[in-house]
Structure formats: C-alpha cells, structure tokens
Design a protein around this motif. Structure first.
Motif, mmCIF file in Angstrom:
data_model
loop_
_atom_site.group_PDB
_atom_site.id
_atom_site.type_symbol
_atom_site.label_atom_id
_atom_site.label_comp_id
_atom_site.label_asym_id
_atom_site.label_seq_id
_atom_site.Cartn_x
_atom_site.Cartn_y
_atom_site.Cartn_z
ATOM 1 N N LYS A 95 0.967 -1.029 -0.138
ATOM 2 C CA LYS A 95 0.222 0.076 0.077
ATOM 3 C C LYS A 95 0.833 1.420 -0.094
ATOM 4 O O LYS A 95 0.841 1.976 0.937
ATOM 5 C CB LYS A 95 -1.022 0.082 1.142
ATOM 6 C CG LYS A 95 -2.286 1.066 1.146
ATOM 7 C CD LYS A 95 -2.920 0.640 2.305
ATOM 8 C CE LYS A 95 -4.118 1.994 2.044
ATOM 9 N NZ LYS A 95 -4.931 1.868 3.608
ATOM 10 N N GLY A 125 -3.137 -2.171 -7.739
ATOM 11 C CA GLY A 125 -3.436 -1.954 -6.205
ATOM 12 C C GLY A 125 -3.101 -3.038 -5.403
ATOM 13 O O GLY A 125 -2.861 -4.078 -6.039
ATOM 14 N N PRO A 126 -2.832 -2.684 -4.242
ATOM 15 C CA PRO A 126 -3.187 -1.429 -3.518
ATOM 16 C C PRO A 126 -2.391 -0.283 -3.534
ATOM 17 O O PRO A 126 -2.414 0.964 -3.084
ATOM 18 C CB PRO A 126 -3.145 -1.907 -1.862
ATOM 19 C CG PRO A 126 -2.367 -2.766 -1.887
ATOM 20 C CD PRO A 126 -2.184 -3.656 -3.344
ATOM 21 N N ARG A 167 -0.383 3.021 -5.419
ATOM 22 C CA ARG A 167 -1.070 3.936 -6.312
ATOM 23 C C ARG A 167 0.086 4.479 -6.910
ATOM 24 O O ARG A 167 1.282 4.839 -6.436
ATOM 25 C CB ARG A 167 -1.968 4.781 -5.674
ATOM 26 C CG ARG A 167 -3.165 4.398 -5.202
ATOM 27 C CD ARG A 167 -3.863 5.311 -4.066
ATOM 28 N NE ARG A 167 -3.276 5.705 -3.139
ATOM 29 C CZ ARG A 167 -3.619 6.629 -2.038
ATOM 30 N NH1 ARG A 167 -4.634 7.335 -2.447
ATOM 31 N NH2 ARG A 167 -2.719 6.940 -1.340
#
Length: 374
Positions: free
Chosen positions: A310, A337-338, A340
């Motif tokens: 993430k 994802g996760p 970006r």
C-alpha cells in the motif's frame, strides 16, 4: 585543498592565463616549416585545450558539486569508520549546525535549522553523513511533544549532499511551501544514495560488500526516529509517516525503497528516475552472479513479479529532453492496487537541476498529502 573550494579554480585560471600569454609570445618563433616547429605549435594548442577543459571542469564541479575530493574524482572510496561504542550508543551524531538560507533568516523558531550529522546503521554497520532540516515549527512553543512527518531526500550520483541545500534549495522550498499553506511542516533527511564515498551502491546490498539497501531501508529511519520527533513510520501495519524522494540515481533508490520497503516508506518520488541500476566502473560488481537479486533490482520486473504494498509513487519525465520517458510510462502501467501512482510529464526538460527545481515544489505538496496524517 577541496575540489569545491575556490583555490583550485583560481590556480587553473591563473595557469591558463599565463600559458595563453606564453603562447602569444612564442607563436611567431614557431612559425614556418620543420617538424620541430610543427610539433611545438601542436603541443601548445594541446596544452591550451587541456588547461581550458580542466578550468571548465572545475567550474562545473563547483556549480553542481559532483565530486568533493580528489580521491572521489579518481574513483577511490574512502572506507567508512568502523562502528564503535559511541556510534552504537548514539545512532545520529550531530557534527554542526547551519542556517537554512530562508528569506530574512532568524532564529530556529522562525527559520528552522540544518544539522550536519553522521548516521550509524545498526544492521549495515556503516556511518553515513547527512543533513537534517528541522522546520521552524519543530522549535516553537507548544510543539514540544509534536511529531513531524519525515522525507528522505537523495541526490543523484555522482553528487554531494550539499547539492540538495545549495543547488536544489530543498530547505528553502519546504519553508516557503509551509508559509504559503501548501504543505505541512516536515523534517528532511538529505544525503547521497550510497554508503561509500566514491562507489555507486544504488541502494543494493552487495554480496560480501556494502549493505546499502539495509541502511536506507531499515537503519536510516530507525536511527533518525530515535533522535528526532518523527511521525511513526507505520501504524496498524501500514507505513504512514515517512516518504523518500530523489533525482536520477537517487530517484531510482527512492522508488526501489518505497516499492520494496513499504513497511518503512509510505510514498516514493522519482524525479527523472532510472528504473534499474547502472553497473559500471563507479558501481563495481553489484550482484556477484546473484541473478535473483539482479532481477529484483529491476523495478519494472519487480512490479510484475513481486507483491505491491500500500504505497504511493510519483514519477516525473519530459516528452523532450529526458531518456526515461518510455520506462516511466511502463512503470505507470505496471503499478497495481493497493499501490497507487501519480506522474508529472513536462513538455520539455533535460536531466538537470533546472528541470528538478520545477518539479520539487509540486512533489513536496504531493508528499505532504500522503504522509503523516492521522
């Protein structure tokens, strides 16, 4: 006599001027035919060219702070001092303080401060010099217990950490953006993307050699967090308090660290970044036949074959003037994802300070929106 001091440049200019005057005086005597006179004229022209190139090189080095010493220019690494009790007990040793160069100056509560430090890596067993910018809010009354988000900022290679202060103005830009209410105050940890003075280790753990990835990915955040009031690296298993950014080789390191150490860095910014390490005379053999580690160090390969945490990425390039346009577009396509990804693509801009000065303010704004928020 430092390569970046004025003395070598003044000597080079003086020698060039005296040689040029000598050429003007002796040239008529070398006119005419004969191999000795022809050789004399060729020799004088070559000497002038060598001195001119040396002078231009010293000017460029003073401007861009590429090499700090003659040993670095010759490609000789200065070994890191062996870890000792003082280093182990004090993970960050403050060596001095300097002004931030913000408009009007002032005390730390107004202008902030830059500390020159030596960071000891507990696991990597290296000592690496750095600069730490502490914003004015760090010293203001009522903020004694306040913790601040932190961004590691890396130069390219070759290059000196001073580039980030004198050439790219990171502290002044960070200070101004807070005053303009475009970002929140943050700590900046500024250094080179290597653990050795003249070897381009590129944030890779070299088998039997420098453990550069361990230092930047694990040791550096822990040492700084133990010394300064930094927002925790992670909460609830997810990184949130730290980011890493850099240009060129430093941009490669920033993206590599954010991709492969999401437990340490919530965001990574690559300004004109490379996407795989350069193996050359400055790097030496980085992998010693370890094909798995060589593939892992290729960021495009890693995006395809390794889990993506993430983490947020920002990459920059230019449609004209940058060689990394197509690899940057591939990087953007491969982020899933996760994780970006965001990007900045300029119409034109070379691989240089002028381009990065344009990109740093929006990059700092981007970082401010992604780290240190509760």
């Amino acid at each position: 006599m430092s390569l970046t001091s004025a003395t070598p440049l003044l000597i080079a200019v003086l020698v060039l001027a005296l040689t040029f005057a000598a050429v003007l005086r002796w040239w008529p005597r070398l006119a005419g035919r004969g191999w000795r006179r022809v050789a004399g004229r060729v020799g004088l022209l070559c000497l002038i060219q060598v001195l001119l190139l040396a002078t231009v090189g010293l000017v460029a080095n003073r401007t861009f702070l590429l090499y700090g010493s003659w040993a670095e220019l010759a490609g000789h690494s200065k070994p890191a001092p062996p870890p000792g009790r003082a280093a182990a007990d004090k993970p960050v040793r403050v060596l001095g303080r300097q002004a931030t160069g913000t408009p009007g100056g002032g005390p730390p509560q107004v202008a902030g401060v830059i500390e020159k430090v030596m960071v000891h890596g507990a696991r990597s067993a290296v000592d690496v010099p750095a600069y730490v910018y502490l914003p004015p809010e760090y010293f203001q009354k009522g903020n004694e217990d306040k913790k601040f988000p932190t961004t590691v900022v890396l130069t390219g290679f070759p290059g000196m950490a001073e580039n980030l202060i004198k050439g790219l103005d990171y502290p002044k830009k960070a200070w101004s953006l807070v005053k303009e209410k475009k970002t929140r105050p943050m700590i900046l940890v500024m250094l080179r993307p290597t653990t050795e003075s003249a070897r381009n280790t590129q944030c890779i753990d070299v088998p039997g050699g420098p453990r550069s990835e361990t230092f930047f990915g694990t040791d550096l955040p822990k040492a700084v967090s133990a010394t300064y009031r930094t927002t925790p690296q992670h909460a609830g298993g997810a990184a949130r308090g730290w980011a890493v950014m850099g240009d060129s080789t430093g941009g490669y390191c920033a993206l590599k660290l954010a991709l492969q150490h999401p437990e340490s860095y919530a965001a990574g910014v690559g300004l004109s970044a490379d996407y795989k390490p350069e193996v050359d005379g400055y790097s030496g053999d980085l992998f010693h036949g370890n094909g798995a580690e060589e593939r892992r160090s290729d960021l495009l390969w890693s995006l395809d074959h390794l889990p993506q945490g993430k983490t947020s990425f920002l990459v920059t390039t230019s449609t004209q003037g940058e060689a990394n346009l197509k690899p940057t577009q591939k990087f953007i396509e491969k982020v899933k994802g996760p994780a970006r990804v965001s990007s900045i693509t300029l119409d034109h801009g070379g691989h240089n300070f002028a381009t990065w000065r344009r990109e740093i303010p929006p990059a700092l704004e981007w970082i401010s929106n992604r780290i240190g928020r509760d």
